[in-house]
Design a protein around this motif. Sequence first.
Motif, PDB file in Angstrom:
ATOM      1  N   ILE A 186      -5.225 -14.722   4.298  1.00 52.45           N
ATOM      2  CA  ILE A 186      -6.071 -13.763   5.014  1.00 52.45           C
ATOM      3  C   ILE A 186      -5.858 -12.337   4.499  1.00 52.45           C
ATOM      4  N   ASP A 187      -6.960 -11.725   4.093  1.00 53.64           N
ATOM      5  CA  ASP A 187      -6.934 -10.341   3.626  1.00 53.64           C
ATOM      6  C   ASP A 187      -8.285  -9.726   3.974  1.00 53.64           C
ATOM      7  N   LEU A 188      -8.259  -8.523   4.471  1.00 54.60           N
ATOM      8  CA  LEU A 188      -9.468  -7.838   4.904  1.00 54.60           C
ATOM      9  C   LEU A 188     -10.410  -7.561   3.737  1.00 54.60           C
ATOM     10  N   ILE A 189     -11.688  -7.865   3.944  1.00 53.32           N
ATOM     11  CA  ILE A 189     -12.736  -7.528   2.983  1.00 53.32           C
ATOM     12  C   ILE A 189     -13.577  -6.376   3.517  1.00 53.32           C
ATOM     13  N   ALA A 190     -14.041  -6.504   4.764  1.00 54.94           N
ATOM     14  CA  ALA A 190     -14.917  -5.492   5.356  1.00 54.94           C
ATOM     15  C   ALA A 190     -14.614  -5.367   6.840  1.00 54.94           C
ATOM     16  N   ILE A 191     -14.914  -4.182   7.388  1.00 54.15           N
ATOM     17  CA  ILE A 191     -14.677  -3.932   8.811  1.00 54.15           C
ATOM     18  C   ILE A 191     -15.804  -3.077   9.368  1.00 54.15           C
ATOM     19  N   GLY A 192     -16.245  -3.456  10.562  1.00 57.86           N
ATOM     20  CA  GLY A 192     -17.259  -2.690  11.278  1.00 57.86           C
ATOM     21  C   GLY A 192     -16.756  -2.370  12.669  1.00 57.86           C
ATOM     22  N   LEU A 193     -16.961  -1.134  13.088  1.00 58.57           N
ATOM     23  CA  LEU A 193     -16.631  -0.704  14.441  1.00 58.57           C
ATOM     24  C   LEU A 193     -17.853   0.002  14.999  1.00 58.57           C
ATOM     25  N   VAL A 194     -18.202  -0.313  16.230  1.00 57.09           N
ATOM     26  CA  VAL A 194     -19.327   0.335  16.886  1.00 57.09           C
ATOM     27  C   VAL A 194     -18.862   0.770  18.270  1.00 57.09           C
ATOM     28  N   ALA A 195     -18.973   2.072  18.523  1.00 56.92           N
ATOM     29  CA  ALA A 195     -18.575   2.617  19.818  1.00 56.92           C
ATOM     30  C   ALA A 195     -19.630   2.300  20.872  1.00 56.92           C
ATOM     31  N   GLU A 196     -19.197   2.320  22.093  1.00 58.01           N
ATOM     32  CA  GLU A 196     -20.093   2.060  23.216  1.00 58.01           C
ATOM     33  C   GLU A 196     -21.307   2.987  23.171  1.00 58.01           C
ATOM     34  N   ASP A 197     -21.105   4.234  22.710  1.00 61.44           N
ATOM     35  CA  ASP A 197     -22.208   5.201  22.650  1.00 61.44           C
ATOM     36  C   ASP A 197     -23.045   5.082  21.375  1.00 61.44           C
ATOM     37  N   GLY A 198     -22.744   4.079  20.529  1.00 68.24           N
ATOM     38  CA  GLY A 198     -23.551   3.819  19.341  1.00 68.24           C
ATOM     39  C   GLY A 198     -23.006   4.366  18.036  1.00 68.24           C
ATOM     40  N   ARG A 199     -21.987   5.196  18.055  1.00 63.64           N
ATOM     41  CA  ARG A 199     -21.413   5.691  16.800  1.00 63.64           C
ATOM     42  C   ARG A 199     -20.805   4.523  16.029  1.00 63.64           C
ATOM     43  N   GLU A 200     -20.921   4.574  14.700  1.00 65.48           N
ATOM     44  CA  GLU A 200     -20.516   3.438  13.872  1.00 65.48           C
ATOM     45  C   GLU A 200     -19.580   3.845  12.739  1.00 65.48           C
ATOM     46  N   PHE A 201     -18.756   2.873  12.371  1.00 65.95           N
ATOM     47  CA  PHE A 201     -17.883   2.980  11.197  1.00 65.95           C
ATOM     48  C   PHE A 201     -18.017   1.677  10.426  1.00 65.95           C
ATOM     49  N   TYR A 202     -18.118   1.793   9.103  1.00 67.50           N
ATOM     50  CA  TYR A 202     -18.151   0.589   8.280  1.00 67.50           C
ATOM     51  C   TYR A 202     -17.502   0.892   6.939  1.00 67.50           C
ATOM     52  N   ALA A 203     -16.714  -0.057   6.458  1.00 64.75           N
ATOM     53  CA  ALA A 203     -16.100   0.074   5.136  1.00 64.75           C
ATOM     54  C   ALA A 203     -15.888  -1.308   4.539  1.00 64.75           C
ATOM     55  N   GLU A 204     -15.912  -1.334   3.209  1.00 63.81           N
ATOM     56  CA  GLU A 204     -15.648  -2.544   2.437  1.00 63.81           C
ATOM     57  C   GLU A 204     -14.519  -2.240   1.462  1.00 63.81           C
ATOM     58  N   ARG A 205     -13.553  -3.106   1.430  1.00 65.69           N
ATOM     59  CA  ARG A 205     -12.468  -2.940   0.463  1.00 65.69           C
ATOM     60  C   ARG A 205     -12.924  -3.355  -0.929  1.00 65.69           C
ATOM     61  N   ASN A 206     -12.528  -2.582  -1.917  1.00 67.03           N
ATOM     62  CA  ASN A 206     -12.842  -2.936  -3.304  1.00 67.03           C
ATOM     63  C   ASN A 206     -11.614  -3.481  -4.026  1.00 67.03           C
ATOM     64  N   ASP A 207     -10.513  -3.664  -3.289  1.00 64.42           N
ATOM     65  CA  ASP A 207      -9.271  -4.122  -3.916  1.00 64.42           C
ATOM     66  C   ASP A 207      -8.741  -5.433  -3.323  1.00 64.42           C
ATOM     67  N   TYR A 208      -9.596  -6.187  -2.636  1.00 64.52           N
ATOM     68  CA  TYR A 208      -9.175  -7.521  -2.190  1.00 64.52           C
ATOM     69  C   TYR A 208      -9.297  -8.467  -3.391  1.00 64.52           C
ATOM     70  N   ARG A 209      -8.648  -9.615  -3.296  1.00 62.49           N
ATOM     71  CA  ARG A 209      -8.677 -10.582  -4.397  1.00 62.49           C
ATOM     72  C   ARG A 209      -9.793 -11.593  -4.159  1.00 62.49           C
ATOM     73  N   ARG A 210     -10.859 -11.481  -4.937  1.00 62.42           N
ATOM     74  CA  ARG A 210     -12.010 -12.375  -4.792  1.00 62.42           C
ATOM     75  C   ARG A 210     -11.599 -13.842  -4.937  1.00 62.42           C
TER      76      ARG A 210
END
Length: 171
Positions: free
Chosen positions: A15-39
Amino acid sequence: MLVFVDTEFTDFIQIDLIAIGLVAEDGREFYAERNDYRREDCSDFVRAYVLPLLGQVKGASCSVQELTLRLHGWLESLRQPVTLVFDYASDWDLLADALQAEDGQPLPSNLGEKWLLTPEVIGDPVFRQAMTETYSANWPPHHALADARALRSGYLSWKSAVPSQAGLRAS
């Protein structure tokens, strides 16, 4: 403030993180994708259904170190206590790892409770329908941001239909 979390990761064993999404109750968002995981550590499922969805969000690609900085900045920008809501326990584990990176950085000071939604909530027809209606051809399941949006929608719909919070479990 509630913040809904979803992650995509390589597989259940390596298990290793590839991508993560967070969405606040008020609609604000965060998203990122790692470029250094092992495909090569990705399961066949991840190769077929997750990896093709990457690259949709401009500027999302980053290293694990950059991800740590971005996550801290976004969470701290909320400027109020944050309760994390997720539907899979490993989402918290992967987020915590990303927040601490390799140097053991402390968690943001505004992180509070962590709620793991119970199967009763996740399986509720109101919750399921709201989630399903959130997805689209451009934002399908197995994209971390689409899944975090759907989780938010499902929870908020469920909460308005079932006002008690009996379906939450502190993690």
